[in-house]
Motif scaffolding. Structure first.
Motif, PDB file in Angstrom:
ATOM      1  N   SER A 132     -31.822  16.763 -26.086  1.00  0.00           N
ATOM      2  CA  SER A 132     -32.981  17.494 -27.342  1.00  0.00           C
ATOM      3  C   SER A 132     -33.722  18.342 -27.039  1.00  0.00           C
ATOM      4  N   ASP A 133     -34.672  19.034 -27.660  1.00  0.00           N
ATOM      5  CA  ASP A 133     -35.346  20.232 -26.654  1.00  0.00           C
ATOM      6  C   ASP A 133     -37.027  19.565 -26.738  1.00  0.00           C
ATOM      7  N   SER A 134     -37.205  18.553 -26.711  1.00  0.00           N
ATOM      8  CA  SER A 134     -38.389  17.689 -26.462  1.00  0.00           C
ATOM      9  C   SER A 134     -38.240  18.187 -24.864  1.00  0.00           C
ATOM     10  N   PRO A 135     -39.809  17.532 -24.118  1.00  0.00           N
ATOM     11  CA  PRO A 135     -40.593  17.577 -24.470  1.00  0.00           C
ATOM     12  C   PRO A 135     -41.386  19.386 -24.201  1.00  0.00           C
ATOM     13  N   ARG A 136     -41.914  19.852 -25.295  1.00  0.00           N
ATOM     14  CA  ARG A 136     -42.945  20.999 -25.270  1.00  0.00           C
ATOM     15  C   ARG A 136     -44.108  21.055 -25.010  1.00  0.00           C
ATOM     16  N   ALA A 137     -45.215  21.837 -24.289  1.00  0.00           N
ATOM     17  CA  ALA A 137     -46.606  21.584 -23.995  1.00  0.00           C
ATOM     18  C   ALA A 137     -47.114  21.144 -25.445  1.00  0.00           C
ATOM     19  N   SER A 138     -46.575  22.106 -26.701  1.00  0.00           N
ATOM     20  CA  SER A 138     -47.611  21.713 -27.622  1.00  0.00           C
ATOM     21  C   SER A 138     -47.403  20.000 -28.535  1.00  0.00           C
ATOM     22  N   ASP A 139     -46.209  19.278 -27.669  1.00  0.00           N
ATOM     23  CA  ASP A 139     -46.279  18.308 -28.532  1.00  0.00           C
ATOM     24  C   ASP A 139     -46.577  17.333 -27.534  1.00  0.00           C
ATOM     25  N   ARG A 140     -47.106  17.336 -26.057  1.00  0.00           N
ATOM     26  CA  ARG A 140     -48.231  16.338 -25.082  1.00  0.00           C
ATOM     27  C   ARG A 140     -48.978  16.347 -24.112  1.00  0.00           C
TER      28      ARG A 140
END
Length: 168
Positions: A132-140
């Motif tokens: 997938s494309d997670s994680p991103r700094a904006s996510d968690r």
């Protein structure tokens, strides 16, 4: 969480319903006669937590000595295997109790600690992140790697590095 029996020779796949509520890792324990196995089963809560805990599924799959079909050459298929081994996914863990290596000593104690201290978290695997494309700094606000991650894909390693550099 639940116990039940299925009649021998039952038709169709085994169907399970994930427990509702908080995220967690459950073990599906199956037995038939003297044969038994356990399979880790990740459950994700509907409400998002600020911390994401990542279990090392690629390492679990890569170190587990299963002779995968279709070759079945008598040699266990692992990522350690000379010449660049390959493993199939999904697969059943070959350990005696069905638990992947490092689960009992690394991952389970961490999750128990978080649960006992009422620290909310979401749960995923490195395999899921690699696909997938997670994680991103904006996510968690936080991503915790639970246990030894011997292998990760190059793409996932770059994304994790970028996540930290961006403040995650």
């Amino acid at each position: 969480v639940r116990r039940g029996k299925v009649a021998a020779g039952a038709k169709g796949p085994l169907k399970l319903r994930a427990p509702r509520g908080k995220s967690g890792l459950y073990m599906i324990e199956l037995e038939s006669g003297r044969n038994r196995t356990a399979v880790p089963f990740i459950v994700q809560a509907r409400e998002r937590a600020t911390m994401l805990v990542v279990v090392p599924a690629i390492t679990w799959l890569g170190t587990d000595p299963v002779d995968d079909p279709p070759l079945r050459d008598g040699m266990p298929d692992t990522l350690d295997r000379a010449g660049g081994g390959r493993v199939r996914w999904p697969r059943v863990f070959a350990s005696e109790d069905g638990r992947p290596a490092g689960f009992t000593g690394q991952v389970a104690p961490l999750l128990r600690f978080l649960d006992r201290n009422r620290i909310r978290y979401d749960l995923t695997s490195d395999l899921d992140l690699a696909l997938s494309d997670s994680p991103r700094a904006s996510d968690r606000k936080a991503v915790m790697l639970a246990g030894s991650m011997r292998w990760v894909t190059r793409t996932l390693a770059r994304r994790l590095r970028r996540y930290v550099q961006d403040g995650g």
